[in-house]
Design an enzyme around this catalytic site. Sequence first.
Site, mmCIF file in Angstrom:
data_model
loop_
_atom_site.group_PDB
_atom_site.id
_atom_site.type_symbol
_atom_site.label_atom_id
_atom_site.label_comp_id
_atom_site.label_asym_id
_atom_site.label_seq_id
_atom_site.Cartn_x
_atom_site.Cartn_y
_atom_site.Cartn_z
ATOM 1 N N VAL A 36 0.759 -1.122 0.138
ATOM 2 C CA VAL A 36 0.110 -0.096 -0.156
ATOM 3 C C VAL A 36 0.944 1.084 -0.034
ATOM 4 O O VAL A 36 0.435 2.339 -0.722
ATOM 5 C CB VAL A 36 -1.063 -0.100 1.284
ATOM 6 C CG1 VAL A 36 -1.605 1.433 1.215
ATOM 7 C CG2 VAL A 36 -1.909 -1.170 1.449
ATOM 8 N N LEU A 74 -7.469 -1.132 1.184
ATOM 9 C CA LEU A 74 -6.083 -1.641 0.793
ATOM 10 C C LEU A 74 -5.993 -1.541 -0.750
ATOM 11 O O LEU A 74 -6.336 -2.447 -1.380
ATOM 12 C CB LEU A 74 -5.995 -2.923 1.558
ATOM 13 C CG LEU A 74 -6.006 -2.801 2.972
ATOM 14 C CD1 LEU A 74 -5.927 -4.353 3.437
ATOM 15 C CD2 LEU A 74 -4.979 -2.214 3.612
ATOM 16 N N THR A 75 -5.352 -0.433 -1.168
ATOM 17 C CA THR A 75 -5.082 -0.122 -2.370
ATOM 18 C C THR A 75 -4.282 -1.321 -3.406
ATOM 19 O O THR A 75 -4.551 -1.488 -4.436
ATOM 20 C CB THR A 75 -4.569 1.147 -2.757
ATOM 21 O OG1 THR A 75 -3.258 1.187 -2.119
ATOM 22 C CG2 THR A 75 -5.404 2.350 -2.217
ATOM 23 N N CYS A 76 -3.457 -1.891 -2.475
ATOM 24 C CA CYS A 76 -2.585 -2.739 -3.352
ATOM 25 C C CYS A 76 -3.372 -4.145 -3.595
ATOM 26 O O CYS A 76 -2.927 -4.958 -4.370
ATOM 27 C CB CYS A 76 -1.267 -2.992 -2.477
ATOM 28 S SG CYS A 76 -1.731 -3.734 -0.669
ATOM 29 N N HIS A 77 -4.703 -4.486 -2.900
ATOM 30 C CA HIS A 77 -5.188 -5.430 -2.987
ATOM 31 C C HIS A 77 -6.586 -5.226 -3.542
ATOM 32 O O HIS A 77 -7.549 -5.945 -3.780
ATOM 33 C CB HIS A 77 -5.471 -6.282 -1.749
ATOM 34 C CG HIS A 77 -4.164 -6.916 -1.066
ATOM 35 N ND1 HIS A 77 -3.277 -7.773 -1.687
ATOM 36 C CD2 HIS A 77 -3.474 -6.429 0.082
ATOM 37 C CE1 HIS A 77 -2.350 -7.865 -1.091
ATOM 38 N NE2 HIS A 77 -2.401 -7.107 -0.017
#
Length: 529
Positions: free
Chosen positions: A226, A495-498
């Site tokens: 993130v 959670l931007t990465c997921h």
Amino acid sequence: MTIYYKIIFFCTGNIINIFWTCIHVSYVIEDWWSSLEPSIMTKHILMWKNALSFMLRNGLLATHNPGVKFLLEALKYLHRANKRARRTQEVPASTFYVEEIIDRVIPMDDVKLWRFWSTREDTEVTPVIFCRYPFVLSLICKMAIFNNNALFTKVVHHLTHRLTVMYPSGTFRDNPESPPAPVFQLTLRRPSLIEDTFRQLGAADHDYFQRELVVRFMEDIKLSLVNIRDFFLHVFEELLAPESEMFMYNDTKTLVWFPAKPRVEEKSYFLFGVLCGMALYNHNIVHLPFPLALFKKMVGVKPSLEDLREFDPVVGGSLRYLLEDYTDDDVEENLDMTFTVIWDDQKVELDPKETGKPVTSFNKKQFVDAYVNLAFNQSAEKVFEEFRRGFFKVCDRDVVELFQPEELRGVMVGKEDYDWDTLKQNTVYDGEYHARHPNIITFWEAFEELTADQKKAFLLFLTGCGRAPILGMDKIQMKVAVLQNSTELHFPESLTCHFLLLLPIYPSKEMLLARLKEACAHNRGFWKE
């Protein structure tokens, strides 16, 4: 199918050598092709392209190498003819894409062959190298080549580090006590984001820019993917804000360009280029409100009047009118224009040899060309070169130049083509949530009530970028889960990465909508002040 067999027979027979010689010594065919109407040109392209597709689908690449080369050369001449066509509209670049390449060719193998043979003279055994013909590579294929090349470089750094740890003595004679780190780490303070970033980039060995990026924030020392998304989002927001004084803006404040008289040191533009390269290298879409001219210059394409029209519609439109629509022979008397212009609040002589040189019907093209050159080349040559130098410290120039300018902009910046139905269809649910859960039904009803700008803000909240991926919204798969230990007073988080949305359970649509709007408006969930 008969036509393809005839072409393949032609490609593999002795007559290929005769035609190969002819096509290299004569431009008659290319001139003729360039005069064709788009519909006719398309038929010629498809004939050769479909023959190539047939050979790839049927596994003839290895056994009919000369034939495949011939078809690629024929398509190269067609592509060049299309670019220099004497008509207002080109055949779209996508017409040349051979979709079968991505399934029949291993990207890194082709890159290795490309680089190996780039320093050697071709022989009869030189294999087919598709990177030599980037116009037949689809955007998916080019992205696969770029991403695989970046991944390979990162893996090499990790492997080097592992070997040094396992066999420390003699592996790196210059400094055996300190093996090279496999990652490049930035440790930053949120309130001093630009200062910390520039200081650490400026002090780093340039070789580290191509390593796996790790970002730590002093306020939250734990590592997270993130952090990388948040870092790129906010660092570009700050750098491109007027307060940074790094760029000039067009009249509508929608696009930026490099200034004629920089207010910050030139090194800042080198570091900005490094950041742009790192964003692309690490697969992050970022906010880069530049005209297409930037991406043209990055891949060696000359900016045009159309690029000036994009950046400054009033000036560009006036120049286009002068060049194409103004028919009066007496330009000098009727328009009273000179080669003296104002650019970035500075007075410039487009012809330094003659101050105040009048624009006439005979030199108006020279005037327009000089104006475009001033805007995108001459005025900011030094700072742009610093930017480009920084960018290519991270990304390999030869691989970047596979992209068309429009493709490179799309990969780096994304696109404003939103398909919210696709986002909904691709969404998956975790835990107690499912598609028919009352809170999920309420969520989508509330989502439909958001304005277009609020939906973009939600995409930013969810992914860390407010624009859609160049390959479309189906590349985003949102997962929705319950925010644990939450009440109706809590806001949604992400959670931007997921692409993970953590959604509390709310008693009403009105409350869910209000909480969602508030969360998106303040980027709650991934950049908490």
